[in-house]
Enzyme design. Structure first.
Site, PDB file in Angstrom:
ATOM      1  N   LYS A   1      35.118  38.672  37.146  1.00 44.10           N
ATOM      2  CA  LYS A   1      34.382  38.613  35.877  1.00 44.10           C
ATOM      3  C   LYS A   1      33.432  37.427  35.859  1.00 44.10           C
ATOM      4  O   LYS A   1      32.436  37.433  35.162  1.00 44.10           O
ATOM      5  CB  LYS A   1      35.371  38.387  34.726  1.00 44.10           C
ATOM      6  CG  LYS A   1      36.244  39.547  34.367  1.00 44.10           C
ATOM      7  CD  LYS A   1      37.326  39.069  33.380  1.00 44.10           C
ATOM      8  CE  LYS A   1      38.359  40.116  33.130  1.00 44.10           C
ATOM      9  NZ  LYS A   1      39.585  39.564  32.535  1.00 44.10           N
TER      10      LYS A   1
ATOM     11  N   LYS B   1      36.317  37.794  46.089  1.00 43.29           N
ATOM     12  CA  LYS B   1      36.919  38.779  45.184  1.00 43.29           C
ATOM     13  C   LYS B   1      35.903  39.254  44.143  1.00 43.29           C
ATOM     14  O   LYS B   1      35.104  38.449  43.675  1.00 43.29           O
ATOM     15  CB  LYS B   1      38.058  38.042  44.456  1.00 43.29           C
ATOM     16  CG  LYS B   1      39.262  38.847  44.128  1.00 43.29           C
ATOM     17  CD  LYS B   1      40.312  37.976  43.462  1.00 43.29           C
ATOM     18  CE  LYS B   1      39.796  37.253  42.233  1.00 43.29           C
ATOM     19  NZ  LYS B   1      40.799  36.763  41.315  1.00 43.29           N
TER      20      LYS B   1
ATOM     21  N   LYS C   1      40.355  27.521  40.812  1.00 45.05           N
ATOM     22  CA  LYS C   1      39.674  27.465  39.515  1.00 45.05           C
ATOM     23  C   LYS C   1      39.266  26.049  39.153  1.00 45.05           C
ATOM     24  O   LYS C   1      38.229  25.834  38.542  1.00 45.05           O
ATOM     25  CB  LYS C   1      40.577  28.043  38.409  1.00 45.05           C
ATOM     26  CG  LYS C   1      40.660  29.556  38.444  1.00 45.05           C
ATOM     27  CD  LYS C   1      41.192  30.105  37.129  1.00 45.05           C
ATOM     28  CE  LYS C   1      41.244  31.619  37.153  1.00 45.05           C
ATOM     29  NZ  LYS C   1      41.901  32.182  35.987  1.00 45.05           N
TER      30      LYS C   1
HETATM   31  P1  AMP Z   1      42.301  39.175  35.016  1.00 38.45           P
HETATM   32  O1  AMP Z   1      40.944  39.739  34.859  1.00 38.45           O
HETATM   33  O2  AMP Z   1      42.297  37.920  35.838  1.00 38.45           O
HETATM   34  O3  AMP Z   1      43.072  39.059  33.759  1.00 38.45           O
HETATM   35  O4  AMP Z   1      43.091  40.241  35.909  1.00 38.45           O
HETATM   36  C1  AMP Z   1      43.725  41.371  35.375  1.00 38.45           C
HETATM   37  C2  AMP Z   1      44.379  42.180  36.490  1.00 38.45           C
HETATM   38  O5  AMP Z   1      43.363  42.658  37.384  1.00 38.45           O
HETATM   39  C3  AMP Z   1      45.361  41.366  37.356  1.00 38.45           C
HETATM   40  O6  AMP Z   1      46.442  42.196  37.706  1.00 38.45           O
HETATM   41  C4  AMP Z   1      44.545  41.019  38.570  1.00 38.45           C
HETATM   42  O7  AMP Z   1      45.353  40.836  39.722  1.00 38.45           O
HETATM   43  C5  AMP Z   1      43.686  42.274  38.714  1.00 38.45           C
HETATM   44  N1  AMP Z   1      42.420  41.975  39.412  1.00 38.45           N
HETATM   45  C6  AMP Z   1      41.439  41.132  39.006  1.00 38.45           C
HETATM   46  N2  AMP Z   1      40.421  41.103  39.895  1.00 38.45           N
HETATM   47  C7  AMP Z   1      40.775  41.955  40.900  1.00 38.45           C
HETATM   48  C8  AMP Z   1      40.146  42.382  42.116  1.00 38.45           C
HETATM   49  N3  AMP Z   1      38.946  41.937  42.479  1.00 38.45           N
HETATM   50  N4  AMP Z   1      40.814  43.280  42.895  1.00 38.45           N
HETATM   51  C9  AMP Z   1      42.030  43.764  42.521  1.00 38.45           C
HETATM   52  N5  AMP Z   1      42.676  43.410  41.403  1.00 38.45           N
HETATM   53  C10 AMP Z   1      42.059  42.514  40.586  1.00 38.45           C
END
Ligand code: AMP
Ligand code: TRP
Length: 339
Positions: free
Chosen positions: A206, A203, A116
């Site tokens: 967002k 990956k 990041k």
């Molecule tokens: P975040 O959007 O970073 O708050 O992520 C929320 C949850 O979604 C966390 O458990 C992340 O590990 C999961 N997550 C985010 N992006 C991915 C992805 N591309 N594949 C699988 N899990 C994801």
């Protein structure tokens, strides 16, 4: 462990943009399945989101949207506690204490910070650097046993375990021995890393500049079809074994998405589609996606017209989360000798 002797689950999602299929398959879908057997807390981690700049108006809307997506996906507020992290100040308090437990060397090993921060390392917020301590505080404040997350959070979970162990050791003569349970991650193989539709080595995220790289949970059916039809593939046919997916990340990703949506193993999906055209496979994948995503979208529209209900859920969640976290933070203050 909770009062009713059920093991405890905690997880969180950042309100930092539109939620996508990776969030759903990697995290939220698994939250639903745990509700009957565990005492679950599902948090909207707004303090994590502000480690990078958030427009305040967008942040407010995004907090509400994550809460609505939790509800629309099937998290039942009668069974689980849904709440906003900043509503419970104990999270910040315990995070500060963990700032004083975690060694700098441990934080320096965090790959997500390196990714990041990139080349901009001198100029990112110090919150981004200590972010894993806040995450450990979320988890340990509720004496959590199990944390369902995507693969990208594995290292943060390992750090959480190290923090719990160091606290228990450092304060073992002062009532800290075995105080924090050592939490386990729950990372489901097939869906733990959903990749970008445009580049199978990245990956789904967002923050990707292209919305074509991800299926957002608010996408309408036409947009889902368009994104899948444009998803990157290669000229070779669909192979007959998992080994032959090596070196073909985009194909592997689409097959994994199909498999986790249909709750089947990847080799079973391969058996069904080997040798077939991608156009056939993509049509079935779009149908499957639409049947999973459209009920969530429709429920979201209903909740947009019932903001009072979502507010009530969050107010109730705050009360329940404070009741639970207060017990831990009082004991922690006492063990450390504060106040
Ligand atoms: P975040 O959007 O970073 O708050 O992520 C929320 C949850 O979604 C966390 O458990 C992340 O590990 C999961 N997550 C985010 N992006 C991915 C992805 N591309 N594949 C699988 N899990 C994801
Ligand atoms: N760091 C997680 C992410 O970016 C979100 C998160 C914050 C979290 N606190 C947590 C996940 C506690 C699980 C448990 O995805």
């Amino acid at each position: 462990m909770s009062l009713n002797n059920k093991k405890r689950v905690f997880s969180g999602v950042q309100p930092s943009g539109a939620l996508h299929l990776g969030n759903y398959l990697g995290a939220i879908k698994n939250f639903i399945n745990l509700q009957d057997d565990y005492d679950c807390l599902y948090c909207i981690v707004d303090l994590h989101a502000i480690t990078v700049w958030q427009n305040p108006t967008d942040l407010k809307n995004n907090i509400f949207e994550v809460a609505s997506i939790y509800l629309a996906s099937g998290i039942n507020p009668k069974k689980s506690t849904i709440f906003v992290q900043s509503n419970v100040s104990h999270h910040s308090e315990l995070a500060w204490i963990f700032n004083c437990i975690t060694r700098i060397g441990w934080l320096n090993r965090m790959t997500q910070f390196k990714e990041k921060a990139g080349k901009n390392r001198e100029n990112v917020s110090s919150g981004l650097y200590t972010y894993p301590n806040l995450m450990a505080s979320d988890i340990l404040l509720y004496l959590t046993d199990l944390v369902p997350v995507g693969d990208d959070q594995k290292q943060h979970l390992e750090l959480t375990r190290d923090i719990a162990q160091k606290f228990n050791n450092d304060y073992s003569d002062f009532g800290g021995s075995n105080f924090f349970p050592i939490p386990d991650p729950l990372i489901l193989a097939e869906s733990s890393r959903v990749m970008s539709l445009r580049d199978g080595t990245k990956k789904m995220s967002k923050s990707d500049a292209s919305a074509m790289s991800r299926i957002e949970l608010k996408d309408n059916n036409d947009l889902i079809r368009k994104k899948i039809s444009k998803a990157k593939t290669d000229p070779l046919p669909i192979p007959d074994s998992i080994e032959k997916l090596e070196g073909r990340p985009e194909i592997k990703n689409l097959l994994s998405i199909f498999s986790s949506l249909s709750d089947t193993a990847v080799d079973e999906t391969l058996r069904e589609y080997e040798g077939k055209q991608f156009s056939d496979f993509k049509k079935d994948l779009s149908d499957l996606l639409i049947s999973s995503v459209s009920p969530i979208r429709e429920e979201l529209i209903k909740l947009e017209n019932d903001k009072g209900y979502v507010r009530d859920v969050l107010d109730d969640g705050r009360t329940k989360a404070i009741e639970k976290s207060e017990v831990t933070i009082k004991k922690v203050r006492n063990i450390i000798g504060l106040g």
